[in-house]
Design an enzyme around this catalytic site. Structure first.
Site, PDB file in Angstrom:
ATOM      1  NE  ARG A  50      85.907  29.722 -39.352  1.00 32.73           N
ATOM      2  CZ  ARG A  50      86.812  28.978 -39.950  1.00 32.73           C
ATOM      3  NH1 ARG A  50      86.467  28.238 -41.005  1.00 32.73           N
ATOM      4  NH2 ARG A  50      88.063  28.946 -39.518  1.00 32.73           N
ATOM      5  CG  HIS A 110      66.963  38.641 -19.238  1.00 28.38           C
ATOM      6  ND1 HIS A 110      66.083  38.911 -18.212  1.00 28.38           N
ATOM      7  CD2 HIS A 110      67.975  37.919 -18.694  1.00 28.38           C
ATOM      8  CE1 HIS A 110      66.543  38.387 -17.092  1.00 28.38           C
ATOM      9  NE2 HIS A 110      67.684  37.759 -17.359  1.00 28.38           N
ATOM     10  CE  LYS A 166      88.270  17.223 -40.316  1.00 28.59           C
ATOM     11  NZ  LYS A 166      89.612  16.592 -40.261  1.00 28.59           N
TER      12      LYS A 166
END
Length: 208
Positions: free
Chosen positions: A201, A133, A204
């Site tokens: 995020r 949408h 390592k």
């Protein structure tokens, strides 16, 4: 085809009946999935293994490579609460490369979703290359909600996407990357890295 293994012979009769019912149900579901693949004009390579019932709506293009395994049943993967769902709009395409494994995965493409070879897509993962949408509340209430953003998703080879992760439009995930369970990926992930969280995020390097 053997319905029972040797260990089934030591089970209580009620458990044998339950196992028989589950096995017959699975055979019926696999047959229906095969029919759905054929009727929806999905092309696939050799040695496609499907367990359970897949939902398919193919208005665009769906291509499946060789040696692909699709688990779409609790009997195939006990942590997968969903069946596999593959859907494309008329402008969308899904490409699943060789040696890919998927369990209870939702793929919805209005642009392009590509999954590279040797990648595993965990139970309940959603890969969605469109917003569905408009982001504008006024446009969403119009009869024709046409300002919908879509952008291709590329998952490179040897990736592992953990259970219940969500991959959103425009994301490219590099080779050998790992996405932690439950993550929401909204930006590109470089190769050989492990990402996780909401939004995902860098955690390592993947040195394995």
């Amino acid at each position: 085809m053997h319905i029972f293994s040797e260990e089934h012979l030591t089970l209580h009769p009620a458990k044998i009946i339950s196992a028989l019912i589950n096995r017959i149900s699975l055979i019926c579901e696999n047959t229906l999935s095969t029919l759905r693949i054929q009727s929806n004009k999905v092309t696939h390579g050799n040695n496609l293994k499907v367990t359970g019932l897949i939902y398919i709506s193919n208005q665009g293009t769906i291509k499946i490579g060789n040696n692909v395994t699709i688990n779409s049943s609790l009997l195939a993967n006990p942590i997968s609460s969903n069946r596999c769902s593959f859907a494309t709009t008329s402008s969308g395409s899904i490409l699943i490369s060789d040696n890919v494994g998927l369990s209870g995965v939702t793929l919805y493409s209005a642009e392009k979703i590509e999954i590279g070879e040797n990648s595993y897509i965990g139970a309940g993962v959603k890969i969605l290359d469109t917003d569905f949408h408009s982001l504008s509340h006024s446009e969403r209430f119009l009869q024709n909600d046409n300002n919908i953003q879509s952008k291709e998703i590329i998952i490179s080879k040897n990736c592992f996407i953990g259970t219940e992760a969500i991959i959103l439009k425009g994301v490219k995930i590099g080779s050998n990357a790992v996405i932690a369970a439950g993550s929401v990926v909204v930006t590109n992930v470089p190769e050989n890295e492990i990402w996780g969280g909401v939004p995902a995020r860098y955690l390592k390097k993947n040195t394995l």
